[in-house]
Structure formats: structure tokens, C-alpha cells
Write an enzyme that holds these catalytic residues in place. Structure first.
Site, short mmCIF file in Angstrom:
data_model
loop_
_atom_site.label_atom_id
_atom_site.label_comp_id
_atom_site.label_asym_id
_atom_site.label_seq_id
_atom_site.Cartn_x
_atom_site.Cartn_y
_atom_site.Cartn_z
N ASP A 1 0.10 -33.87 -29.68
CA ASP A 1 0.97 -34.04 -30.84
C ASP A 1 0.67 -35.37 -31.54
O ASP A 1 0.34 -36.35 -30.88
CB ASP A 1 2.44 -34.00 -30.37
CG ASP A 1 3.37 -33.63 -31.50
OD1 ASP A 1 2.90 -33.32 -32.61
OD2 ASP A 1 4.60 -33.66 -31.27
N ASN B 1 -1.22 -35.67 -34.70
CA ASN B 1 -2.38 -35.73 -35.60
C ASN B 1 -1.95 -36.01 -37.04
O ASN B 1 -2.55 -36.82 -37.74
CB ASN B 1 -3.14 -34.40 -35.58
CG ASN B 1 -3.79 -34.12 -34.25
OD1 ASN B 1 -3.91 -35.00 -33.42
ND2 ASN B 1 -4.20 -32.89 -34.05
N HIS C 1 -6.40 -33.97 -37.63
CA HIS C 1 -6.90 -32.91 -36.73
C HIS C 1 -8.36 -33.18 -36.39
O HIS C 1 -8.79 -32.99 -35.26
CB HIS C 1 -6.73 -31.53 -37.35
CG HIS C 1 -5.28 -31.15 -37.56
ND1 HIS C 1 -4.31 -31.33 -36.59
CD2 HIS C 1 -4.64 -30.60 -38.62
CE1 HIS C 1 -3.15 -30.89 -37.06
NE2 HIS C 1 -3.32 -30.45 -38.28
N SER D 1 -0.02 -23.20 -31.21
CA SER D 1 1.08 -22.46 -30.56
C SER D 1 1.40 -21.18 -31.35
O SER D 1 0.98 -21.03 -32.51
CB SER D 1 2.33 -23.33 -30.48
OG SER D 1 2.95 -23.41 -31.75
N THR D 2 2.18 -20.31 -30.72
CA THR D 2 2.58 -19.07 -31.41
C THR D 2 3.44 -19.42 -32.63
O THR D 2 3.57 -18.63 -33.55
CB THR D 2 3.39 -18.15 -30.47
OG1 THR D 2 4.35 -18.94 -29.74
CG2 THR D 2 2.51 -17.44 -29.46
N GLU D 3 4.00 -20.64 -32.65
CA GLU D 3 4.83 -21.07 -33.78
C GLU D 3 4.02 -21.75 -34.89
O GLU D 3 4.50 -21.93 -36.00
CB GLU D 3 5.93 -22.05 -33.30
CG GLU D 3 7.05 -21.40 -32.49
CD GLU D 3 6.64 -21.02 -31.07
OE1 GLU D 3 5.80 -21.75 -30.49
OE2 GLU D 3 7.12 -19.99 -30.57
N LEU E 1 -15.40 -28.80 -14.32
CA LEU E 1 -14.06 -28.75 -14.93
C LEU E 1 -13.89 -27.43 -15.66
O LEU E 1 -14.84 -26.92 -16.25
CB LEU E 1 -13.93 -29.90 -15.96
CG LEU E 1 -12.60 -29.98 -16.72
CD1 LEU E 1 -11.53 -30.62 -15.83
CD2 LEU E 1 -12.73 -30.79 -18.01
N ARG F 1 2.56 -35.21 -22.84
CA ARG F 1 2.78 -34.93 -24.26
C ARG F 1 2.63 -36.23 -25.04
O ARG F 1 3.34 -37.20 -24.75
CB ARG F 1 4.16 -34.34 -24.51
CG ARG F 1 4.32 -34.01 -26.00
CD ARG F 1 5.62 -33.34 -26.35
NE ARG F 1 5.60 -33.04 -27.78
CZ ARG F 1 6.09 -31.94 -28.32
NH1 ARG F 1 6.65 -31.04 -27.57
NH2 ARG F 1 6.04 -31.76 -29.63
N LEU G 1 8.97 -29.70 -24.07
CA LEU G 1 7.79 -28.94 -23.63
C LEU G 1 7.24 -28.01 -24.70
O LEU G 1 6.08 -27.60 -24.63
CB LEU G 1 8.13 -28.12 -22.38
CG LEU G 1 8.55 -28.92 -21.15
CD1 LEU G 1 8.84 -27.98 -19.99
CD2 LEU G 1 7.46 -29.91 -20.74
C1 FPP Z 1 -0.03 -31.24 -33.34
O1 FPP Z 1 0.04 -32.39 -34.15
C2 FPP Z 1 -1.39 -30.75 -33.30
C3 FPP Z 1 -1.79 -29.48 -33.55
C4 FPP Z 1 -0.87 -28.39 -33.93
C5 FPP Z 1 -3.21 -29.12 -33.55
C6 FPP Z 1 -4.02 -29.69 -32.43
C7 FPP Z 1 -5.43 -29.64 -32.83
C8 FPP Z 1 -6.38 -30.55 -32.52
C9 FPP Z 1 -6.14 -31.69 -31.62
C10 FPP Z 1 -7.75 -30.48 -33.08
C11 FPP Z 1 -8.47 -29.21 -32.88
C12 FPP Z 1 -8.58 -28.83 -31.46
C13 FPP Z 1 -9.73 -28.68 -30.81
C14 FPP Z 1 -9.69 -28.23 -29.41
C15 FPP Z 1 -11.02 -28.96 -31.41
P1 FPP Z 1 0.83 -32.31 -35.53
O2 FPP Z 1 -0.08 -31.78 -36.56
O3 FPP Z 1 2.09 -31.54 -35.31
O4 FPP Z 1 1.15 -33.83 -35.79
P2 FPP Z 1 2.50 -34.44 -36.38
O5 FPP Z 1 3.60 -34.12 -35.40
O6 FPP Z 1 2.21 -35.91 -36.43
O7 FPP Z 1 2.68 -33.82 -37.74
#
Ligand code: FPP
Length: 216
Positions: free
Chosen positions: A2, A4, A19, A48-50, A114, A164, A171
Site C-alpha cells: 500500500d 504507491n 505503481h 484485489s477483487t475490490e 523462493l 502491510r 488486512l
Molecule cells: C496499493 O497502493 C497498490 C496497488 C493497488 C497496486 C500494487 C501494485 C504494484 C506494487 C506494482 C505492480 C506490481 C507488480 C507485481 C509488478 P495504492 O495505489 O492504494 O496507494 P495509496 O493508498 O497511496 O493511494
């Protein structure tokens, strides 16, 4: 993974840049775990599914990023001994991404250091419901001891450490069955800033915790 979006916003960048940087962190943490003698499975919650509720361009960007990541990553998986797997229902994704996913699984299936599991269109409740239906269709009575056989990838085992990033303390429907006795770690670090050093600190802290699994 979480944080990005916030990472990007803090820098005046579009969310997708967060991302992109998050994918770099995925590579670093995967390499770290592959070279850690005691880490056998790394499961990353990528979609996620959401997450389908997000604006369409962001969803499309994430699926393209994933495709690109898997394409670029194959030499790294081979060099580091990483077997690639997914959990979650892949049906709604495009054919191109599904093909890439299947090819990567096939190419890495004999790697032993792994297992990197990406949770894609994943929800813990959804996995449990699908597992129950699978058992029902096969006429098997579910027990705690055989439930794992019906999960998306059987045999991954229970979660020891659940991290997390991004400051939220929930979760969000992640690995509900396998995390029953997981040690939980929440960090304010945003995913793109998460590092092998912080992972090492978490592992150090994990070994200091007393795990009683309900005993005394
Ligand atoms: C949540 O942060 C992140 C995601 C929903 C996407 C996760 C994707 C990656 C880490 C990159 C792609 C994955 C791979 C395996 C190459 P958010 O966007 O909800 O962040 P925020 O809460 O700050 O808005």
C-alpha cells in the site's frame, strides 16, 4: 503493497508513477527473499477483487505494468531461483496477460529458492468460497486438515509474517485462511520506499516475538 499513490502525490507525480516505482520495490524485495535462507514463500497483494473500482485508466495501467514486469523479470526469476505463482481468479484479465502469466509459471516451475506468489484479482473470502465449492464439486467433506488442498495454490503453508505498508492497520481481505496465526507488522513506510533493510528489521523483530499458537 500500500502507498504507491501517496508516494507519487508527494512528488507531484501521477499515481501510475507510484505503481512503476512499486514494481521496482517488488524486484528488490523478491531478490532479498530469494537469498534469505529461511524465506520460502513471498506473497504480494498486487490487485484485489475490490481494485476493479479504480478508474479504468489506472486498472489498465496496472495490468500493462504487470505484463511488462513479467516479461522483463524472467531472467531475474531464473537467475535468483524464483518460481512464479498466482492466487486469485484470473478469468477477468485479458488474454495477453493470462498467456504471459502461464508462460512465466511454466518457465519457472523448477526453480527452488523462493516461490513468489502474486495475488491478482484476489480476495481472501473469494478464495475460501471457491475452495469450498471445489471441495463440494469433488464430493469431499472439508476439514481444517484438508482445506489447504482446495486453496488456489495448495501447499504454500501458513503465513508467518504479514507486512502491510502505507500506515493502514487492516488486512483488507488478504490471505484470510493462511494468516490465522501470522505475526502482523504495520509500517508507515509507503511501498515504493520499502526496502530490504526494513524487511530485515521486521524479520529480526519476528524472531523476538513469542508465538504460542493458543498454548501457554
Ligand atoms: C496499493 O497502493 C497498490 C496497488 C493497488 C497496486 C500494487 C501494485 C504494484 C506494487 C506494482 C505492480 C506490481 C507488480 C507485481 C509488478 P495504492 O495505489 O492504494 O496507494 P495509496 O493508498 O497511496 O493511494
Amino acid at each position: 503493497m500500500d502507498g504507491n499513490g501517496r508516494w507519487a502525490k508527494k512528488r507531484g507525480l501521477p499515481r501510475i508513477k507510484g505503481h512503476e516505482q512499486g514494481a521496482e520495490t517488488v524486484r528488490e524485495i523478491t531478490t532479498f527473499c530469494a537469498n534469505h535462507p529461511e524465506i520460502k514463500v513471498l506473497t504480494l497483494y498486487a490487485f484485489s477483487t475490490e481494485n476493479w473500482k479504480r478508474p479504468k485508466p489506472e486498472v489498465e495501467f496496472l495490468t500493462r505494468l504487470l505484463e511488462r514486469y513479467l516479461k522483463n523479470e524472467l531472467p531475474v526469476y531464473m537467475k535468483e531461483g524464483v518460481r512464479f505463482e498466482t492466487i486469485g481468479d484470473l478469468k477477468p484479465f485479458g488474454e495477453k496477460l493470462k498467456k504471459r502469466i502461464n508462460e512465466t509459471k511454466e518457465a519457472t516451475k523448477n526453480n527452488k529458492k523462493l516461490i513468489q506468489v502474486l495475488a491478482l484479482n484476489y480476495g481472501g473470502r473469494d478464495e475460501i468460497v471457491r475452495a469450498a465449492n471445489k471441495a463440494c464439486q469433488r464430493g469431499v467433506e472439508l476439514k481444517e486438515s484438508n482445506f489447504d488442498d482446495f486453496l488456489d495454490v495448495p501447499g504454500l503453508g501458513d503465513v508467518d509474517i504479514l507486512v502491510r505498508t502505507g500506515g493502514e492497520m487492516r488486512l483488507s481481505n488478504f490471505l484470510l485462511w493462511r494468516s490465522a496465526y501470522a505475526e502482523l507488522f504495520f509500517t508507515n513506510t509507503l511501498w515504493p520506499d520499502f526496502s530490504p533493510k526494513e524487511m530485515e528489521e521486521i524479520i529480526y523483530e519476528f524472531y523476538k516475538r513469542e508465538r504460542r499458537f493458543g498454548g501457554i
